[in-house]
Write an enzyme that holds these catalytic residues in place. Sequence first.
Site, PDB file in Angstrom:
ATOM      1  N   MET A  65      11.219  92.134  18.236  1.00 28.71           N
ATOM      2  CA  MET A  65      12.380  93.035  18.193  1.00 28.71           C
ATOM      3  C   MET A  65      11.901  94.475  18.190  1.00 28.71           C
ATOM      4  O   MET A  65      11.190  94.901  17.262  1.00 28.71           O
ATOM      5  CB  MET A  65      13.230  92.765  16.937  1.00 28.71           C
ATOM      6  CG  MET A  65      14.053  91.498  17.021  1.00 28.71           C
ATOM      7  SD  MET A  65      15.143  91.305  15.596  1.00 28.71           S
ATOM      8  CE  MET A  65      14.002  90.703  14.368  1.00 28.71           C
ATOM      9  N   CYS A  78      14.712  90.634  28.343  1.00 26.57           N
ATOM     10  CA  CYS A  78      15.376  91.865  27.883  1.00 26.57           C
ATOM     11  C   CYS A  78      16.527  92.224  28.824  1.00 26.57           C
ATOM     12  O   CYS A  78      16.325  92.361  30.034  1.00 26.57           O
ATOM     13  CB  CYS A  78      14.367  93.008  27.806  1.00 26.57           C
ATOM     14  SG  CYS A  78      15.179  94.552  27.356  1.00 26.57           S
TER      15      CYS A  78
HETATM   16  C1  FMN Z   1      16.981  95.294  17.541  1.00 24.89           C
HETATM   17  C2  FMN Z   1      16.552  94.226  18.516  1.00 24.89           C
HETATM   18  C3  FMN Z   1      15.436  94.442  19.310  1.00 24.89           C
HETATM   19  C4  FMN Z   1      15.003  93.445  20.197  1.00 24.89           C
HETATM   20  N1  FMN Z   1      13.854  93.648  20.918  1.00 24.89           N
HETATM   21  C5  FMN Z   1      13.345  92.615  21.649  1.00 24.89           C
HETATM   22  C6  FMN Z   1      12.054  92.701  22.234  1.00 24.89           C
HETATM   23  O1  FMN Z   1      11.341  93.710  22.099  1.00 24.89           O
HETATM   24  N2  FMN Z   1      11.619  91.631  22.963  1.00 24.89           N
HETATM   25  C7  FMN Z   1      12.369  90.497  23.117  1.00 24.89           C
HETATM   26  O2  FMN Z   1      11.924  89.540  23.765  1.00 24.89           O
HETATM   27  N3  FMN Z   1      13.591  90.393  22.571  1.00 24.89           N
HETATM   28  C8  FMN Z   1      14.078  91.397  21.815  1.00 24.89           C
HETATM   29  N4  FMN Z   1      15.269  91.233  21.172  1.00 24.89           N
HETATM   30  C9  FMN Z   1      15.966  89.953  21.268  1.00 24.89           C
HETATM   31  C10 FMN Z   1      15.554  89.030  20.115  1.00 24.89           C
HETATM   32  O3  FMN Z   1      14.184  88.699  20.193  1.00 24.89           O
HETATM   33  C11 FMN Z   1      16.374  87.722  20.146  1.00 24.89           C
HETATM   34  O4  FMN Z   1      16.160  87.090  21.371  1.00 24.89           O
HETATM   35  C12 FMN Z   1      17.864  87.981  19.970  1.00 24.89           C
HETATM   36  O5  FMN Z   1      18.123  88.912  18.953  1.00 24.89           O
HETATM   37  C13 FMN Z   1      18.614  86.667  19.657  1.00 24.89           C
HETATM   38  O6  FMN Z   1      18.114  86.077  18.495  1.00 24.89           O
HETATM   39  P1  FMN Z   1      18.876  86.219  17.060  1.00 24.89           P
HETATM   40  O7  FMN Z   1      20.271  85.746  17.275  1.00 24.89           O
HETATM   41  O8  FMN Z   1      18.082  85.369  16.131  1.00 24.89           O
HETATM   42  O9  FMN Z   1      18.844  87.678  16.718  1.00 24.89           O
HETATM   43  C14 FMN Z   1      15.736  92.230  20.325  1.00 24.89           C
HETATM   44  C15 FMN Z   1      16.870  92.053  19.531  1.00 24.89           C
HETATM   45  C16 FMN Z   1      17.283  93.014  18.632  1.00 24.89           C
HETATM   46  C17 FMN Z   1      18.495  92.766  17.779  1.00 24.89           C
END
Ligand code: FMN
Length: 325
Positions: free
Chosen positions: A19, A102
Amino acid sequence: MVKIGSIELGDFPLLLAPMEDVSDPPFRALCKEQGADVVYTEFISSEGLIRDAAKSVQKLDIYDKERPVGIQIFGANLNSMLKTVEIVERSNPDFIDINYGCPVKKVVSKGAGAGILKDIPLMVKLTDAMVKHTKLPITVKTRLGWDNDTIFIKEVAERLQDVGAKAIAIHGRTRAQMYKGVATWKPIADVKNNPRMHIPVFGNGDVDSPEKAKIMRDDYGLDGAMIGRACIGNPWFFKQVKHFFKTGNHTDSPTISQRTTMARRHLEMAIAWNGDRAGLFETRRHYTNYFKGITHFKDYRLRMVTANTKEEVFQVFEEVLEKFN
Ligand SMILES: Cc1cc2nc3c(=O)[nH]c(=O)nc-3n(C[C@H](O)[C@H](O)[C@H](O)COP(=O)(O)O)c2cc1C
């Protein structure tokens, strides 16, 4: 035993999702301490690394205490990605993860991140070339497809495995969905249930309770859960899930004292890693969750996120402890 290459991860590993502006070394260390089995860096721009951009280079910082750790990179240019692999190797991560998920416009418009879901042959070609270019395991994180009409993840995963990807993490949304609606895990289970698949398939999207992690494991049969938003300001989440798996019961919520202690350590670690100013900024987004559920907390939170020195923040923590403990 779930493995990325030869890295053993236990039976149903919990992975801290990459993230941006969240999964930095201090936060990764706290999550690791609280039970995360694998952590990922924030995504790093391939072009940024090649240009030696300070922001990108700093994201290469990894520490032994957080292993196994994957460095995540994104880009769409083959030569740049190969050069990037060489740069990343010098940091000696346990694996390199490619971001094919992304959804942000400035990334997608260059064909990177989820943009590559519009060009599956390029996705396969890049992965193939990167696998051949390094001895480190290459893993992939992606989404179900570009939109609802292009959910070909079962075939895509198989092709990525065939060119040597060592694990795949799938966020159960399309690019078109961004972060809206509900993540769908069924297509991820279809990938896992493909008899040709033998690499780990990690589920991602909306795992925000121990029960959901259990459903992902028991009902969808996935190899591990990748957790993002639920652990922001809540590094205890990993322990909570593991406790639930073991006992079927929930742990008590962290006490106020545990919360202020964790938040304080987080801030101290962020400052030690990145200096006073950046450390102050970085931890701000965690405070809401660190102190979630406390009524009449608004003014304290506001003071935490507007404080200009660590001493001011520590002072608010002290007051919180005194008032709510
Ligand atoms: C603040 C934020 C930053 C993120 N940055 C990335 C990242 O750098 N690389 C990536 O693959 N996914 C990124 N994501 C996506 C998360 O890795 C994840 O796939 C997404 O939040 C869904 O999972 P969750 O419901 O558990 O949050 C980001 C998500 C958030 C909320």
